[in-house]
Design a protein around this motif. Structure first.
Motif, PDB file in Angstrom:
ATOM      1  N   SER A   1       1.049  -1.419  -0.332  1.00 22.05           N
ATOM      2  CA  SER A   1      -0.411  -0.204   0.265  1.00 22.05           C
ATOM      3  C   SER A   1       1.066   0.836  -0.287  1.00 22.05           C
ATOM      4  O   SER A   1       2.088   0.654   0.110  1.00 22.05           O
ATOM      5  N   LYS A   2       0.326   1.890   0.113  1.00 19.57           N
ATOM      6  CA  LYS A   2       1.054   3.759  -0.502  1.00 19.57           C
ATOM      7  C   LYS A   2       1.177   4.121   0.855  1.00 19.57           C
ATOM      8  O   LYS A   2       2.299   4.291   1.789  1.00 19.57           O
TER       9      LYS A   2
ATOM     10  N   LYS B   1       4.378   2.217   1.880  1.00 17.70           N
ATOM     11  CA  LYS B   1       5.383   2.479   0.547  1.00 17.70           C
ATOM     12  C   LYS B   1       5.827   4.463   2.307  1.00 17.70           C
ATOM     13  O   LYS B   1       7.309   4.277   2.329  1.00 17.70           O
ATOM     14  N   ASP B   2       4.957   4.491   2.453  1.00 13.34           N
ATOM     15  CA  ASP B   2       5.366   5.525   2.823  1.00 13.34           C
ATOM     16  C   ASP B   2       6.275   5.838   4.009  1.00 13.34           C
ATOM     17  O   ASP B   2       7.530   6.606   4.587  1.00 13.34           O
TER      18      ASP B   2
END
Length: 349
Positions: A222-223, A226-227
């Motif tokens: 998911s974003k 990744k963040d």
């Protein structure tokens, strides 16, 4: 997770059969009292101070960390919020005094040579205490003042929650020991505790995962994952301290002791980083463990709880606040160095 609730833990204050007094002259090491001027750099000043005192001592071929540990303390005692630091040695106390005065201009720092080395606990007092840990692996940072961090100094709420009737006593004690610079990376030194580096953990967050047992399928990273991976990678090379954080509240009133301890712990659990899902979690101390935790407070004991905080993270939990907090009953210094007239004296608390 990240917000504290009574349903997760029960704070119960108890009376003890023994009195606990620690005169200043019986305190191990050196206890320093800090009287800050309202106009200071707050958390940023603490970050500079921690950078200046990050002094790792090692021995042996494997570089065993034998550094001294020191402590920062917030007291609500005699109706005032006070700021103290504990240095393990007299040499460290001299160094700390110099760095404190540099980091917090116009503040007074002096050795506590008489009076209390810790607020007293009587047999008619109720005592509640807690220890704080982090929810996830220490590679995941808690919320701090950099980036998408605090919108205001969290000590505004912490110092407010500490305050009660004048006979109430509350102490927040942050004991810290510097970690070698390789704490988050291997770099060939084999110093990692878990065998994984920040790069390994970050890479794992970026990988797709297989979910489901009867009908397995691949889930794309998911974003948010990744963040979080980017944030974790930024831990590489940062100076850090292995930290213990504990809270104690004492009062002749049972409810007051429970409310103060739970309230202060709740404020620290709001150091929650929603991107890394990392924050403090509070564990109340049972009655049977209270004598031991009081001894830990008195000796400024440190032990490895695997709560490693970078300088920015620790600065948020252990710093001298400034006038931004607007909390009453703070032990401020009202004059600047070299001045005999308090600046804006009509506005001082």
């Amino acid at each position: 997770m990240g917000l504290f609730s009574r349903s997760n833990s029960t704070f119960t204050a108890s009376r003890l059969s023994e009195q606990y007094f620690q005169p200043a002259e019986e305190t191990p090491g050196t206890l320093l009292r800090i009287t800050p001027h309202k106009d200071n750099d707050g958390i940023q000043g603490a970050a500079r101070l921690l950078q200046s005192i990050h002094d790792v001592q090692t021995k042996g071929l494997r570089g065993k960390n034998v550094s001294d540990h020191h402590a920062f303390e917030l007291w609500f005692d005699e109706g005032r919020v006070k700021f103290l630091m504990h240095a393990a040695t007299e040499k460290a106390a001299i160094k700390y005094t110099t760095h404190l005065e540099n980091a917090y201009a116009n503040s007074d720092v002096h050795t506590v040579e008489d009076g209390d080395g810790f607020p007293p606990i009587n047999t008619d007092d109720y005592v509640a205490a807690a220890e704080l840990d982090i929810e996830r692996h220490y590679f995941y940072p808690i919320r701090h003042h950099e980036g998408d961090g605090f919108t205001h100094d969290p000590y505004s709420e912490v110092t407010t929650e500490m305050q009660g009737p004048e006979e109430t006593r509350v102490v927040v004690q942050v004991v810290f020991r510097p970690e070698p610079k390789e704490w988050a990376t291997d770099d060939g030194g084999g110093l990692l505790r878990s065998g994984e580096s920040v790069d390994d953990v970050a890479e794992g967050l970026r990988q797709n995962t297989v979910t489901g047992w009867l009908d397995p399928r691949e889930r794309e990273a998911s974003k948010k994952d990744k963040d979080a991976a980017k944030i974790i990678e930024q831990q590489r090379g940062k100076y850090a301290f292995n930290t213990n954080l504990r809270i104690i509240a004492v009062s002749p009133d049972k409810y007051e002791a429970e409310a103060r301890c739970e309230g202060v712990a709740g404020m620290f659990t709001r150091y929650y980083n929603s991107k890394t899902e990392q924050g403090f979690e509070a564990t109340p101390i049972s009655k049977s463990r209270l004598p031991a935790i009081i001894e830990s407070f008195h000796t400024r004991e440190w032990h490895d709880r695997e709560m490693i905080l970078t300088i920015d993270e620790l600065a948020g939990a252990a710093h001298i606040p400034n006038e931004e907090i607007n909390t009453p009953n703070i032990d401020w210094k009202n004059t600047q160095r070299g001045s005999s007239i308090p600046p804006d004296s009509a506005q001082q608390q």
